[in-house]
Design a protein around this motif. Structure first.
Motif, PDB file in Angstrom:
ATOM      1  N   ALA A  14      71.986 111.804  36.334  1.00  0.00           N
ATOM      2  CA  ALA A  14      73.299 111.302  36.739  1.00  0.00           C
ATOM      3  C   ALA A  14      73.156 110.300  37.883  1.00  0.00           C
ATOM      4  O   ALA A  14      73.848 109.286  37.921  1.00  0.00           O
ATOM      5  CB  ALA A  14      74.207 112.455  37.148  1.00  0.00           C
ATOM      6  N   ALA A  15      72.230 110.573  38.793  1.00  0.00           N
ATOM      7  CA  ALA A  15      71.994 109.651  39.911  1.00  0.00           C
ATOM      8  C   ALA A  15      71.429 108.325  39.413  1.00  0.00           C
ATOM      9  O   ALA A  15      71.803 107.260  39.913  1.00  0.00           O
ATOM     10  CB  ALA A  15      71.049 110.293  40.918  1.00  0.00           C
ATOM     11  N   ILE A  16      70.547 108.381  38.429  1.00  0.00           N
ATOM     12  CA  ILE A  16      69.990 107.152  37.859  1.00  0.00           C
ATOM     13  C   ILE A  16      71.095 106.342  37.176  1.00  0.00           C
ATOM     14  O   ILE A  16      71.179 105.126  37.339  1.00  0.00           O
ATOM     15  CB  ILE A  16      68.838 107.474  36.879  1.00  0.00           C
ATOM     16  N   ALA A  17      71.947 107.022  36.419  1.00  0.00           N
ATOM     17  CA  ALA A  17      73.059 106.335  35.750  1.00  0.00           C
ATOM     18  C   ALA A  17      73.999 105.712  36.785  1.00  0.00           C
ATOM     19  O   ALA A  17      74.497 104.596  36.579  1.00  0.00           O
ATOM     20  CB  ALA A  17      73.819 107.301  34.844  1.00  0.00           C
ATOM     21  N   ALA A  18      74.226 106.391  37.909  1.00  0.00           N
ATOM     22  CA  ALA A  18      75.075 105.841  38.967  1.00  0.00           C
ATOM     23  C   ALA A  18      74.424 104.600  39.582  1.00  0.00           C
ATOM     24  O   ALA A  18      75.116 103.616  39.873  1.00  0.00           O
ATOM     25  CB  ALA A  18      75.336 106.892  40.038  1.00  0.00           C
ATOM     26  N   GLN A  19      73.104 104.636  39.769  1.00  0.00           N
ATOM     27  CA  GLN A  19      72.378 103.463  40.268  1.00  0.00           C
ATOM     28  C   GLN A  19      72.520 102.295  39.301  1.00  0.00           C
ATOM     29  O   GLN A  19      72.743 101.150  39.719  1.00  0.00           O
ATOM     30  CB  GLN A  19      70.883 103.776  40.417  1.00  0.00           C
ATOM     31  N   GLU A  20      72.388 102.583  38.027  1.00  0.00           N
ATOM     32  CA  GLU A  20      72.509 101.532  37.017  1.00  0.00           C
ATOM     33  C   GLU A  20      73.901 100.906  37.043  1.00  0.00           C
ATOM     34  O   GLU A  20      74.041  99.688  36.939  1.00  0.00           O
ATOM     35  CB  GLU A  20      72.196 102.090  35.632  1.00  0.00           C
ATOM     36  N   LEU A  21      74.924 101.745  37.181  1.00  0.00           N
ATOM     37  CA  LEU A  21      76.295 101.219  37.252  1.00  0.00           C
ATOM     38  C   LEU A  21      76.448 100.263  38.427  1.00  0.00           C
ATOM     39  O   LEU A  21      77.036  99.183  38.282  1.00  0.00           O
ATOM     40  CB  LEU A  21      77.302 102.371  37.389  1.00  0.00           C
ATOM     41  N   LYS A  22      75.928 100.664  39.570  1.00  0.00           N
ATOM     42  CA  LYS A  22      76.021  99.821  40.765  1.00  0.00           C
ATOM     43  C   LYS A  22      75.311  98.486  40.541  1.00  0.00           C
ATOM     44  O   LYS A  22      75.840  97.421  40.878  1.00  0.00           O
ATOM     45  CB  LYS A  22      75.408 100.566  41.961  1.00  0.00           C
ATOM     46  N   ILE A  23      74.138  98.522  39.948  1.00  0.00           N
ATOM     47  CA  ILE A  23      73.367  97.307  39.683  1.00  0.00           C
ATOM     48  C   ILE A  23      74.137  96.394  38.725  1.00  0.00           C
ATOM     49  O   ILE A  23      74.271  95.193  38.955  1.00  0.00           O
ATOM     50  CB  ILE A  23      71.982  97.645  39.110  1.00  0.00           C
ATOM     51  N   LEU A  24      74.656  96.971  37.647  1.00  0.00           N
ATOM     52  CA  LEU A  24      75.352  96.175  36.629  1.00  0.00           C
ATOM     53  C   LEU A  24      76.632  95.548  37.164  1.00  0.00           C
ATOM     54  O   LEU A  24      76.946  94.394  36.852  1.00  0.00           O
ATOM     55  CB  LEU A  24      75.655  97.048  35.410  1.00  0.00           C
ATOM     56  N   GLU A  25      77.385  96.292  37.965  1.00  0.00           N
ATOM     57  CA  GLU A  25      78.660  95.783  38.464  1.00  0.00           C
ATOM     58  C   GLU A  25      78.476  94.580  39.375  1.00  0.00           C
ATOM     59  O   GLU A  25      79.374  93.749  39.512  1.00  0.00           O
ATOM     60  CB  GLU A  25      79.426  96.903  39.171  1.00  0.00           C
ATOM     61  N   ASP A  26      77.297  94.453  39.975  1.00  0.00           N
ATOM     62  CA  ASP A  26      77.026  93.298  40.838  1.00  0.00           C
ATOM     63  C   ASP A  26      76.965  91.988  40.058  1.00  0.00           C
ATOM     64  O   ASP A  26      77.090  90.917  40.646  1.00  0.00           O
ATOM     65  CB  ASP A  26      75.721  93.498  41.607  1.00  0.00           C
ATOM     66  N   TYR A  27      76.768  92.066  38.753  1.00  0.00           N
ATOM     67  CA  TYR A  27      76.663  90.850  37.935  1.00  0.00           C
ATOM     68  C   TYR A  27      77.990  90.423  37.328  1.00  0.00           C
ATOM     69  O   TYR A  27      78.081  89.339  36.760  1.00  0.00           O
ATOM     70  CB  TYR A  27      75.616  91.029  36.831  1.00  0.00           C
ATOM     71  N   LEU A  28      78.998  91.256  37.435  1.00  0.00           N
ATOM     72  CA  LEU A  28      80.308  90.885  36.906  1.00  0.00           C
ATOM     73  C   LEU A  28      81.054  90.029  37.920  1.00  0.00           C
ATOM     74  O   LEU A  28      80.887  90.204  39.132  1.00  0.00           O
ATOM     75  CB  LEU A  28      81.134  92.144  36.611  1.00  0.00           C
ATOM     76  N   PRO A  29      81.897  89.125  37.452  1.00  0.00           N
ATOM     77  CA  PRO A  29      82.732  88.372  38.400  1.00  0.00           C
ATOM     78  C   PRO A  29      83.698  89.335  39.086  1.00  0.00           C
ATOM     79  O   PRO A  29      83.931  90.449  38.599  1.00  0.00           O
ATOM     80  CB  PRO A  29      83.483  87.373  37.516  1.00  0.00           C
ATOM     81  N   ALA A  30      84.248  88.903  40.190  1.00  0.00           N
ATOM     82  CA  ALA A  30      85.203  89.748  40.923  1.00  0.00           C
ATOM     83  C   ALA A  30      86.327  90.168  39.979  1.00  0.00           C
ATOM     84  O   ALA A  30      86.900  89.338  39.268  1.00  0.00           O
ATOM     85  CB  ALA A  30      85.757  88.985  42.111  1.00  0.00           C
TER      86      ALA A  30
END
Length: 150
Positions: A80-96
């Motif tokens: 679950a922690a890895i999936a949360a890390q992945e979410l954080k990483i991915l959201e940084d690439y989306l526009p505001a």
């Protein structure tokens, strides 16, 4: 610089710093996005648009959210922690992303001006948002707002 080129640069940095989660995620994300060009007219990576890249990122976000939920319910805290890390990483690439307040006001204004009713108005609102704010909103949130206001 396109989003895909930013991902490529960040992938190289993650490889150098040996950040395992980021390296694995960005490697898969880059490869899948690059395949879009190859599968869609054999285009080079440089011709892949930000809209196409955002679509792949959103698909990855959906998968990471589902993985996080499943791991949380099954008590797998490490995954679950890895999936949360992945979410954080991915959201940084989306526009505001547009705020809920902005989306609600947009829908209200559209409903006041639109002669359309029922499901037709939903399609018209989504079309207008996609034309003007591609990649900056969550379709599920918009559908919830429309359902609440109709």
């Amino acid at each position: 610089m396109t989003i895909l080129m930013k991902i490529k640069g960040d992938l190289l940095a993650a490889r150098k710093s040996d950040h395992q989660v980021k390296k694995n995620l960005l490697s898969t994300l880059y490869a899948e996005t690059a395949m879009l060009g190859k599968n869609n007219g054999n285009r080079p990576v440089e011709e892949i648009t930000d809209e196409e890249t955002i679509g792949v990122i959103k698909k990855f976000i959906k998968g990471a959210e589902e993985a996080h939920q499943i791991c949380e319910t099954k008590g797998r805290t490490e995954q679950a922690a890895i999936a949360a890390q992945e979410l954080k990483i991915l959201e940084d690439y989306l526009p505001a992303q547009l705020s809920d307040e902005f989306l609600e006001q947009f829908v209200k204004n559209f409903l006041e001006k639109s002669p359309q009713q029922g499901k037709q108005v939903i399609g018209a609102i989504m079309k207008e948002l996609k034309q003007n704010y591609q990649g900056q909103f969550d379709g599920r949130k918009v559908n919830e707002i429309i359902a609440r206001l109709i």
